[in-house]
Design a protein around this motif. Structure first.
Motif, PDB file in Angstrom:
ATOM      1  N   GLU A 124      42.319  38.644 -11.286  1.00  0.00           N
ATOM      2  CA  GLU A 124      41.834  39.498 -10.212  1.00  0.00           C
ATOM      3  C   GLU A 124      42.766  39.425  -9.004  1.00  0.00           C
ATOM      4  O   GLU A 124      43.094  40.426  -8.393  1.00  0.00           O
ATOM      5  N   GLU A 125      43.205  38.216  -8.671  1.00  0.00           N
ATOM      6  CA  GLU A 125      44.104  38.021  -7.539  1.00  0.00           C
ATOM      7  C   GLU A 125      45.455  38.684  -7.805  1.00  0.00           C
ATOM      8  O   GLU A 125      46.027  39.319  -6.924  1.00  0.00           O
ATOM      9  N   ARG A 126      45.956  38.541  -9.030  1.00  0.00           N
ATOM     10  CA  ARG A 126      47.235  39.175  -9.389  1.00  0.00           C
ATOM     11  C   ARG A 126      47.109  40.701  -9.317  1.00  0.00           C
ATOM     12  O   ARG A 126      48.004  41.384  -8.806  1.00  0.00           O
ATOM     13  N   PHE A 127      45.997  41.246  -9.791  1.00  0.00           N
ATOM     14  CA  PHE A 127      45.768  42.684  -9.720  1.00  0.00           C
ATOM     15  C   PHE A 127      45.691  43.148  -8.270  1.00  0.00           C
ATOM     16  O   PHE A 127      46.240  44.188  -7.916  1.00  0.00           O
ATOM     17  N   ARG A 128      45.025  42.363  -7.402  1.00  0.00           N
ATOM     18  CA  ARG A 128      44.919  42.720  -5.989  1.00  0.00           C
ATOM     19  C   ARG A 128      46.299  42.737  -5.337  1.00  0.00           C
ATOM     20  O   ARG A 128      46.628  43.646  -4.580  1.00  0.00           O
ATOM     21  N   MET A 129      47.126  41.750  -5.660  1.00  0.00           N
ATOM     22  CA  MET A 129      48.477  41.708  -5.091  1.00  0.00           C
ATOM     23  C   MET A 129      49.309  42.901  -5.559  1.00  0.00           C
ATOM     24  O   MET A 129      50.050  43.504  -4.770  1.00  0.00           O
ATOM     25  N   SER A 133      50.794  45.874  -3.114  1.00  0.00           N
ATOM     26  CA  SER A 133      52.213  46.223  -3.162  1.00  0.00           C
ATOM     27  C   SER A 133      52.390  47.720  -3.429  1.00  0.00           C
ATOM     28  O   SER A 133      53.204  48.387  -2.784  1.00  0.00           O
ATOM     29  N   THR A 134      51.609  48.248  -4.368  1.00  0.00           N
ATOM     30  CA  THR A 134      51.676  49.682  -4.668  1.00  0.00           C
ATOM     31  C   THR A 134      51.244  50.510  -3.466  1.00  0.00           C
ATOM     32  O   THR A 134      51.889  51.511  -3.137  1.00  0.00           O
TER      33      THR A 134
END
Length: 170
Positions: A124-129, A133-134
């Motif tokens: 979830e944290e990786r997806f949020r980052m 960025s996007t």
């Protein structure tokens, strides 16, 4: 003879003071709730221990600072009897004042340890980052497009003005 009397004594004590135990695993962001029928004026004691699961060694790691448990207990009227943060290893106690189905909910108070536990919160944290960025790239792209449109508009107005001046229409 001694073994029979010890077994009888153990059975008698278990019948007099019944106790129930639950053993379960709970994820980093998971909330586990139990509904128990509890008579009035009954003291309930819960013991727990929080540990991180290490996928590489397939074993539990020793508990770390900051890892703990949040316990929330509601009576049959859905009034909160207990809502409290606890440490990584301990117990909670409450006394029921009304008979009926009590809801006992437990969940981890830590979200920092999901990286080590390999839980859902790490993804979830990786997806949020990635999303942030996007979003930042989209913002800068839209600013660049706006500037290009403004510069193109100014160039077109100057070009048309010089064209009309050359044709002596203005």
């Amino acid at each position: 003879m001694l073994a029979v009397s010890a077994a009888t004594l153990t059975l008698l004590l278990a019948w007099i003071c019944p106790s129930y135990a639950l053993y379960f695993h709970i994820g980093e962001t998971e909330k586990k709730c139990f509904i128990e029928e509890i008579p009035d004026e009954t003291m309930v004691i819960g013991k727990y221990r929080t540990q991180l699961w290490d996928k590489q060694t397939s074993s539990f790691l020793p508990s770390t600072p900051g890892l703990g448990m949040h316990v929330e207990i509601k009576d049959p009227d859905t009034k909160i009897i207990l809502s409290r943060q606890y440490g990584s290893d301990g117990r909670f106690t409450f006394t029921s004042h009304t008979p009926g189905e009590h809801q006992i909910c437990l969940h981890s108070n830590s979200t920092k340890m999901a990286l080590f536990a390999g839980g859902k919160l790490y993804r979830e944290e990786r997806f949020r980052m990635t999303s942030e960025s996007t979003n930042q790239r989209v913002l800068w792209w839209s600013i660049a497009q706006t500037l290009i449109l403004i510069v193109t508009g100014i160039w077109q107005m100057k070009h048309l003005k010089s064209f009309f001046e050359a044709k002596k229409l203005v």
